[in-house]
Design a protein around this motif. Structure first.
Motif, short mmCIF file in Angstrom:
data_model
loop_
_atom_site.label_atom_id
_atom_site.label_comp_id
_atom_site.label_asym_id
_atom_site.label_seq_id
_atom_site.Cartn_x
_atom_site.Cartn_y
_atom_site.Cartn_z
N ASP A 1 -18.58 -9.06 -75.52
CA ASP A 1 -17.90 -9.38 -76.77
C ASP A 1 -16.78 -10.38 -76.46
O ASP A 1 -15.82 -10.05 -75.79
CB ASP A 1 -17.33 -8.08 -77.37
CG ASP A 1 -16.52 -8.35 -78.64
OD1 ASP A 1 -16.66 -9.47 -79.19
OD2 ASP A 1 -15.78 -7.45 -79.08
N LEU A 2 -16.93 -11.59 -76.98
CA LEU A 2 -15.89 -12.61 -76.77
C LEU A 2 -14.97 -12.74 -77.98
O LEU A 2 -14.01 -13.51 -77.96
CB LEU A 2 -16.54 -13.97 -76.47
CG LEU A 2 -17.32 -14.07 -75.16
CD1 LEU A 2 -18.02 -15.41 -75.06
CD2 LEU A 2 -16.41 -13.86 -73.97
N GLY A 3 -15.30 -11.99 -79.04
CA GLY A 3 -14.45 -12.05 -80.24
C GLY A 3 -14.33 -13.47 -80.77
O GLY A 3 -15.31 -14.22 -80.85
N GLY A 4 -13.11 -13.85 -81.10
CA GLY A 4 -12.88 -15.19 -81.64
C GLY A 4 -12.53 -16.22 -80.59
O GLY A 4 -12.11 -17.33 -80.90
N LYS A 5 -12.70 -15.87 -79.30
CA LYS A 5 -12.38 -16.80 -78.21
C LYS A 5 -13.65 -17.48 -77.71
O LYS A 5 -14.75 -16.97 -77.88
CB LYS A 5 -11.71 -16.05 -77.04
CG LYS A 5 -10.46 -15.30 -77.43
CD LYS A 5 -9.34 -16.26 -77.84
CE LYS A 5 -8.09 -15.51 -78.25
NZ LYS A 5 -7.00 -16.40 -78.64
#
Length: 722
Positions: free
Chosen positions: A304-308
């Motif tokens: 999970d890299l999220g918003g990055k």
């Protein structure tokens, strides 16, 4: 009919000769007329008027500026630099150049066919600049070139706002300082105002009034022009092209910020003076040094890299071999950005355990994954950035396939970024020693250890029963010879000084841990934050490295290298371990003491040589740096037993140091794989961990290393040997 550039230039030269004759005749006529009118030289005023008419054109001033800074130039070079690039503008350019030639502001060297600015042209250019500057002053307006890439009218209220907002000055003091700065700006008649120049003036006034603390808050962090130019000139010191250049520049800025605004003054001064060394100060407060992580969990669960990293393809949970190897290279690349020294990857054997039926394909795809992962940027030039940890005694086929893939990768890569850590606590080293020896002879990086250890010998024994992630902050080294020099050969005082230096250093490392945790929580290190439960489950150790222990005890304090002297050496380590344990309890952190390889040993030796003289203790050093860890010569290992002095001392130090001891097995550069294999197997019987090191010649021009060579590369004949 349109003329070509060549025709225009020839026409210009012909006109120039005729014009010079005409001007001379006109001047003579003017002279005779002037004499008739009472000797007043009208020709002078006419020439001045003509020169001012030439100055009236921005294009002509630009041509003078270009020739002043870049000349002499050919016709086509000057035309291009002046911005007349299309054929339609050729006539216009020739017209402007003709004007400048006629008034002798520009001259043509006919033999070289190049144009230069004359002394009169330089005078006119200087005058134009002065008129421009004076007009700004007389208008009462001054303009500031800001660091936000804009030009704004000077406004003293903005200085007051900055002093209050950035420096926390009381409003009354801010107004007083601003008034003095404003007076200086008008007094100096500074025309080319920049944000940095105003800041320099503000800081100067603050210092004059005794406000050093406010000045430190308002100081601009950055590089002098000379340093920037040097970095661009000396590109041999830059890795990764433009990215490396930018990264190095950024590191310098953040290192200055750390030493002037974050670290306590006593710790910063200890680093600068050489009492201790902080590695990678540019990223000290941002990312940890070494991370142990289970890559199997990361890849099987999906990342999970999220918003990055929005430009990086998202990695779903991987099951197929293609997916796993592709995900592995991406994981290595991304994790490499979240540690300054090393990522140690566990779980690779179990990750591939279901693919034992397709071993040739596994080797091929894993080699490609290693090669792809090696293209990421590096924080530290000298360390192994990624290590694959293999625990012997598990799936032998998969282990051999991973080692073979690594061997193929080593052949392809002049200086490998990835290394192997072979844990032989539960397996036989003879199962892999033959291939490992070949890898070492190819310039590969292999570490042998029992238990969780990094490639630079720092152990992680406290993590066996902890969560999936372990982090080590290990960037502080202590200069023991410096402490010994300043202890007047008093061993008790020496150990007391060591304890005094360790306490503030460990407090700073605890603050560092807090800063890194805070920045990670806020998204600076997205994989640590989102995928490893870093905030809840991680185990963080603060590790202090002791440098130059042998030199301090035997050379400077004056003890003999015998049983009594070695007991003193052991007492020094025990003191460091005890102080670390007490301070760790106070801080609520795990503290470990190690002896490993860092760049600090050379820096300390250089600084001490400058301070105490080259013959102080440096005369007994090997090379130009202090001792770090232990070095065992592979050519002598066959004669050793567990009771032999070098081996017994090595094991004693490893037992005392709760953070690990870096042991180098030094292999002769002519040693063949069969000899390396024997040395590895014998050393593994005598010590718990060691790293075989053999010097391999690599061509710095083409990267060739397929066969041994001395002075010249056999492939490209370059003498540049790494």
């Amino acid at each position: 009919m349109k003329m070509s550039d060549e025709e225009l230039e020839m026409d210009l030269e012909g006109d120039l000769d005729a014009d010079m004759d005409d001007d001379l005749d006109a001047d003579l006529d003017d002279d005779s007329d002037s004499q008739k009118r009472g000797g007043i030289l009208q020709s002078t005023s006419k020439r001045v008027r003509m020169i001012f008419s030439v100055m009236a054109s921005p294009n002509r001033i630009d041509i003078l500026r270009i020739l002043n800074s870049k000349g002499p130039l050919t016709y086509s070079e000057l035309k291009s630099l002046a911005g007349f690039k299309s054929k339609k503008e050729s006539g216009k350019f020739a017209y402007h150049l003709r004007k400048l030639l006629r008034q002798s502001l520009v001259a043509l060297n006919k033999s070289e066919r190049r144009y230069t600015i004359t002394n009169l042209g330089k005078l006119v250019l200087s005058l134009a600049r002065q008129i421009e500057e004076r007009s700004i002053i007389e208008s009462g307006k001054m303009y500031v070139r800001t660091s936000h890439e804009s030009i704004e009218e000077f406004n003293s209220h903005k200085i007051i706002q900055s002093l209050v907002r950035e420096g926390s000055l009381p409003l009354e003091l801010a107004q007083k300082i601003t008034e003095e700065v404003e007076n200086r700006i008008y007094k100096y008649q500074t025309t080319y105002l920049t944000g940095s120049l105003i800041r320099e003036m503000v800081n100067s006034v603050l210092l004059e009034h005794g406000h050093e603390e406010y000045r430190n808050k308002l100081a601009r962090l950055g590089l002098p022009v000379f340093d920037v130019q040097e970095m661009i000139t000396n590109l041999d010191n830059v890795d990764n092209g433009a990215e490396g250049l930018l990264f190095k520049t950024g590191q310098r800025v953040f290192a200055e910020h750390l030493l002037t605004n974050i670290l306590p003054k006593d710790v910063a001064d200890s680093h600068l003076s050489g009492d201790l060394h902080i590695a990678n100060p540019g990223i000290w407060s941002m990312i940890p040094d070494t991370i142990f992580v289970n890559v199997k969990e990361l890849i099987e669960d999906g990342i999970d890299l999220g918003g990055k990293y929005l430009d990086v393809s998202r990695i779903p949970a991987s099951k197929q071999l293609d997916e796993i190897t592709s995900a592995l290279s991406v994981v290595i690349s991304l994790l490499s950005k979240e540690a300054s020294q090393e990522i140690v990857l566990d779980g690779l054997v179990s990750l591939f355990s279901k693919h034992s039926k397709s071993l040739p394909e596994l080797e091929q795809k894993l080699t490609a994954a290693f090669a792809t992962a090696s293209t990421t940027s590096k924080y530290n030039k000298s360390s192994t950035n990624v290590s694959i940890r293999l625990q012997l005694g598990s799936d032998t086929k998969i282990i051999n396939s991973i080692i073979n893939a690594y061997k193929n990768y080593t052949k392809l890569t002049p200086i490998p970024k990835i290394g192997l850590i072979i844990d032989n606590e539960k397996g036989k080293i003879t199962d892999v020693s033959a291939t490992a020896s070949e890898i070492i002879s190819l310039g590969g990086k292999v570490m042998f250890a029992k238990g969780q250890t990094s490639s630079h010998g720092v152990t992680n024994g406290s993590t066996k029963n902890s969560g999936p992630l372990s982090i080590m902050l290990e960037s502080v080294s202590i200069n023991l010879p410096r402490l010994a020099f300043e202890s007047n050969k008093d061993e008790t005082y020496f150990r007391a000084r060591l304890a005094l230096l360790m306490k503030p250093a460990l407090s700073s490392m605890a603050l560092r841990k807090k800063d890194i945790s805070d920045l990670t929580r806020r998204g600076l290190n997205p994989i640590l934050a989102k995928n490893t439960q870093y905030m809840q489950k991680s185990n963080v150790s603060l590790v202090v490295n002791l440098v130059g222990l042998k030199e301090a005890v035997f050379n400077i304090l004056g003890f003999q290298d015998n049983k009594e002297g070695r007991e003193i050496l052991h007492k020094v380590i025990e003191t460091a371990v005890d102080v670390g344990a007490k301070k760790g309890k106070e801080l609520g952190d795990t503290v470990a003491i190690c002896m490993t390889e860092t760049e600090s040993a050379t820096r300390f030796a250089t600084l001490d040589g400058e301070k105490y003289g080259k013959n102080s203790s440096l005369n007994s050093m090997e090379g130009d740096s202090y001792s770090e860890g232990i070095t065992i010569d592979a050519s002598e290992i066959s004669d050793y037993t567990a009771k032999s002095e070098p081996i017994s001392e090595c094991n004693k130090l490893a037992k005392l140091l709760n953070g690990g001891l870096f042991v180098t097995l030094k292999i002769g550069k002519d040693a063949k794989p069969a000899e390396i294999k024997k040395a590895i197997e014998k050393t593994s019987e005598l010590t718990t961990s060691f790293k075989p090191v053999q010097e391999i010649a690599i061509c710095g021009e083409c990267g060739f290393k397929d066969e041994p060579f001395e002075d010249k590369c056999p492939k490209c004949k370059s003498p540049y040997v790494v």
